[in-house]
Design an enzyme around this catalytic site. Structure first.
Site, PDB file in Angstrom:
ATOM      1  CG  ASP A  67      26.262 -16.552 -51.592  1.00  0.00           C
ATOM      2  OD1 ASP A  67      26.636 -16.337 -50.426  1.00  0.00           O
ATOM      3  OD2 ASP A  67      26.640 -15.866 -52.543  1.00  0.00           O
ATOM      4  CG  ASP A 136      31.419 -12.224 -62.665  1.00  0.00           C
ATOM      5  OD1 ASP A 136      31.035 -11.709 -61.588  1.00  0.00           O
ATOM      6  OD2 ASP A 136      31.352 -13.445 -62.886  1.00  0.00           O
ATOM      7  CG  HIS A 138      29.346 -12.723 -58.842  1.00  0.00           C
ATOM      8  ND1 HIS A 138      30.597 -13.094 -59.286  1.00  0.00           N
ATOM      9  CD2 HIS A 138      29.477 -12.589 -57.494  1.00  0.00           C
ATOM     10  CE1 HIS A 138      31.417 -13.181 -58.257  1.00  0.00           C
ATOM     11  NE2 HIS A 138      30.763 -12.872 -57.156  1.00  0.00           N
ATOM     12  CD  GLU A 143      29.183 -16.503 -61.208  1.00  0.00           C
ATOM     13  OE1 GLU A 143      29.513 -15.385 -61.639  1.00  0.00           O
ATOM     14  OE2 GLU A 143      29.921 -17.187 -60.479  1.00  0.00           O
TER      15      GLU A 143
HETATM   16  C1  F6R Z   1      29.260 -13.630 -51.002  1.00  0.00           C
HETATM   17  C2  F6R Z   1      28.665 -13.228 -52.260  1.00  0.00           C
HETATM   18  C3  F6R Z   1      29.469 -12.709 -53.404  1.00  0.00           C
HETATM   19  C4  F6R Z   1      30.500 -11.636 -53.002  1.00  0.00           C
HETATM   20  C5  F6R Z   1      31.301 -11.194 -54.216  1.00  0.00           C
HETATM   21  C6  F6R Z   1      32.367 -10.188 -53.847  1.00  0.00           C
HETATM   22  O1  F6R Z   1      28.265 -14.099 -50.110  1.00  0.00           O
HETATM   23  O2  F6R Z   1      27.501 -13.357 -52.379  1.00  0.00           O
HETATM   24  O3  F6R Z   1      28.599 -12.186 -54.380  1.00  0.00           O
HETATM   25  O4  F6R Z   1      29.830 -10.554 -52.433  1.00  0.00           O
HETATM   26  O5  F6R Z   1      31.908 -12.310 -54.808  1.00  0.00           O
HETATM   27  O6  F6R Z   1      33.319 -10.816 -53.049  1.00  0.00           O
HETATM   28  P1  F6R Z   1      34.487  -9.997 -52.325  1.00  0.00           P
HETATM   29  O7  F6R Z   1      33.840  -9.208 -51.258  1.00  0.00           O
HETATM   30  O8  F6R Z   1      35.384 -11.075 -51.752  1.00  0.00           O
HETATM   31  O9  F6R Z   1      35.139  -9.157 -53.370  1.00  0.00           O
END
Ligand code: F6R
Length: 243
Positions: A67, A136, A138, A143
């Protein structure tokens, strides 16, 4: 679904890096799907260490990131382009022409998403996809919602994701409100999916996502039905999970 319990963050990172390097050793021209965020930083650092020792060669590897924020130029300090270079790409021998990410600075969402799906198709799909998980549920920026989105699409970030990501910006107001993300079909088509999760704050969502029902209200839950899904969590994240 295979769950591996790691002692702590360092151990989780080493175990994840082991699986990634095994993939690259078995298939030197592997396509790696990569994530940003706090969780994979240690995994990238471990891979860089092994690269410096001469134990791993990325010269044939292609990468496709999950992303990118919509509206951030690649040079922006908080763009995922910048993150990936600062933590990984700048320190290993991945060929710059084989690094792919959605073009965050292009606001033509239809074009960006179509182009990115084509890129993933043209490289032959993803051999190994590294994922984190949002609190959450995702994955990528998919989301919680009413349906699983198949291909690359533009999303409005939820309040909880904006708040979680604000730690990387000067203020919450600076966090972009939209992002481009790989879709769930693309994630599910990856031949192997490796998720890493660390810390107490991921504990509840792991139970919900992998021990509850499969639902778009918890996007990660779909990985329960992926044929080759590995979750590596540290003891804090996996507390209460019986293996
Ligand atoms: C990042 C991504 C997100 C993260 C998620 C967890 O490229 O796709 O889905 O993997 O937000 O983030 P952290 O590792 O910061 O807890």
């Amino acid at each position: 679904m295979k769950i591996i319990k790691a002692k702590d963050y360092k151990d989780m990172s080493r175990k994840a890096a082991n699986i990634i390097s095994a993939q690259v050793i078995i298939k030197p021209d592997a396509v790696l799907g990569l994530a940003t965020g706090g969780t994979p930083v240690g995994t990238y650092a471990q891979l860089v260490e092994w690269y410096n020792k001469g134990d791993i060669d990325f010269s044939g590897v292609t990468t496709v990131n999950l992303d990118e924020y919509r509206g951030l130029a690649r040079g922006h300090k908080q763009s995922y382009w910048h993150f990936m270079h600062a933590h990984f790409f700048d320190y290993v021998n991945i060929c710059p022409e084989r690094i792919f990410m959605p073009k965050g600075d292009d606001l033509d969402e239809v074009k960006v998403c179509k182009d990115y799906d084509r890129v993933i198709e043209n490289v032959g799909g993803i051999d190994l996809l590294l994922l984190g998980i949002g609190s959450d549920g995702h994955i990528g920026f998919n989301e919680p919602g009413g349906a699983f989105e198949p291909g690359t699409h533009c999303v409005n970030l939820t309040e909880s994701t904006i708040e979680a990501n604000a730690r990387f910006f000067e203020s919450k107001e600076e966090v972009p409100r939209q992002a481009y993300t790989m879709g769930i079909r693309t994630i599910m088509q990856a031949r192997k999916v490796l998720m890493i999760a660390s810390g107490e704050k991921k504990r509840d969502i792991i139970k919900k996502a992998f021990f509850g029902s499969v639902t778009p209200a918890v996007p990660a839950s779909i990985l329960q039905i992926h044929p080759d899904f590995i979750l590596i969590g540290d003891e804090e994240a996996l507390e209460g999970v019986d293996l």
